[in-house]
Write an enzyme that holds these catalytic residues in place. Structure first.
Site, mmCIF file in Angstrom:
data_model
loop_
_atom_site.group_PDB
_atom_site.id
_atom_site.type_symbol
_atom_site.label_atom_id
_atom_site.label_comp_id
_atom_site.label_asym_id
_atom_site.label_seq_id
_atom_site.Cartn_x
_atom_site.Cartn_y
_atom_site.Cartn_z
ATOM 1 N N HIS A 154 -7.603 -5.573 -0.493
ATOM 2 C CA HIS A 154 -6.383 -4.769 -0.441
ATOM 3 C C HIS A 154 -5.275 -5.408 0.395
ATOM 4 C CE1 HIS A 154 -4.138 -1.116 -1.043
ATOM 5 N NE2 HIS A 154 -4.049 -0.873 0.253
ATOM 6 N N SER B 88 0.837 -1.195 0.000
ATOM 7 C CA SER B 88 0.000 0.000 0.000
ATOM 8 C C SER B 88 0.876 1.250 0.000
ATOM 9 C CB SER B 88 -0.951 -0.048 1.200
ATOM 10 O OG SER B 88 -2.011 0.856 1.058
ATOM 11 N N ASP C 246 -9.850 -4.447 -6.045
ATOM 12 C CA ASP C 246 -9.386 -3.817 -4.813
ATOM 13 C C ASP C 246 -10.088 -2.476 -4.688
ATOM 14 O OD1 ASP C 246 -8.004 -2.493 -2.805
ATOM 15 O OD2 ASP C 246 -6.005 -2.926 -3.588
#
Length: 274
Positions: A252, A102, A223
């Site tokens: 995610h 991320s 996602d």
């Protein structure tokens, strides 16, 4: 505090860095917003069999002393990148393989641009250079969407965390939902809101072309945080050799929900035989 490198005990102590395994090659795992180093627990034992694996908590984690999170300092991703390079310097490692999830994907890109000798390969898991839509670019969120999220976080962080966790997980996996909700909910609300603003309002597209370290981009098929096509946008604009691996899963945080799929990709990327 200007820099956590000046913290008593150094960056290793401040960010609770731990090393597992005895391999000759160093593999660094860096988590994203709302998580902490425990998010790697499914894949860590396997990776530690082949590598010296470094895990740590990002400075916003509930596991790190709150006074180390300086809101002025952490307005920019560059400060997270400085934390990372300081950590690697303190551990006296270079030419590492870096797996950033991320927001940590772009943290790794910035760090590699500043100190390329520290990184041999970047693995960018669910990363994005910009979350907001812009002209000629679809990041996945309208500005109004982000403002709604930030207002919800500000007024009732606990409820927001409870509602966001299952959306981020993306699949019906109660254990993973509870795990992420727990780590997210442990964050100090004011710190979480500040980090969310920094992440959601960032535009790091200019960084990509400067990255010369080889990259592997890993992205879930679906996602809610990062659309699949962002992975191909990154590949097209990264300055060095790169490839995209799409996981046939949703959510995610595939390191929690689809770790066998993720490990299969990592085995190929890392050249693990067997």
């Amino acid at each position: 505090m200007e820099n956590i490198a000046h913290e008593q005990g150094g960056v290793v102590a401040a960010l609770n860095a731990r090393i597992y395994g005895y391999g000759n090659q160093t593999l660094v795992l860096s988590h994203g917003f709302g998580a902490d180093q425990t998010v790697w627990h499914y894949i860590l034992p396997y990776l530690a069999y082949y590598f010296k694996v470094v895990v740590f908590d990002m400075v916003f984690s509930a596991n790190v002393k709150p006074n180390l999170y300086n809101k002025e300092r952490y307005l920019k991703f560059d400060s997270y990148a400085s934390d990372l390079t300081s950590l690697l310097d303190e551990l006296n490692v270079s030419s590492t393989i870096y797996l950033g999830h991320s927001m940590s994907a772009m943290v790794g890109c910035i760090a590699a641009n500043k100190r390329p000798h520290l990184f041999k390969h970047l693995i960018l898991l669910g990363g994005s250079p910009r979350y907001l839509n812009a002209e000629g670019y679809v990041g996945g969120f309208q500005r109004s969407d982000v403002e709604t999220i930030l207002q919800y976080m500000k007024h009732n962080f606990s409820n927001w965390a409870s509602s966001f966790a299952p959306k981020a997980i993306g699949v019906n996996n109660p254990t993973s939902i509870q795990e992420f909700k727990f780590s997210l909910g442990r964050m100090k609300p004011d710190i979480a809101l500040h980090v969310a603003k920094t992440v959601f309002l960032s535009d790091l597209r200019r960084v990509l072309g400067k990255v010369k370290v080889p990259c592997t981009i890993i992205q879930s098929q679906k996602d809610i945080v990062v659309p699949k096509h962002v992975a191909f946008y990154m590949k097209k604009r990264l300055g060095g050799k790169s490839k995209v691996e799409i996981l046939k899963t949703e959510g995610h945080l595939p390191q929690l929900t689809a770790y066998p799929l993720l490990l299969n990709v990592l085995k190929r990327v890392l050249g693990i035989v067997g």
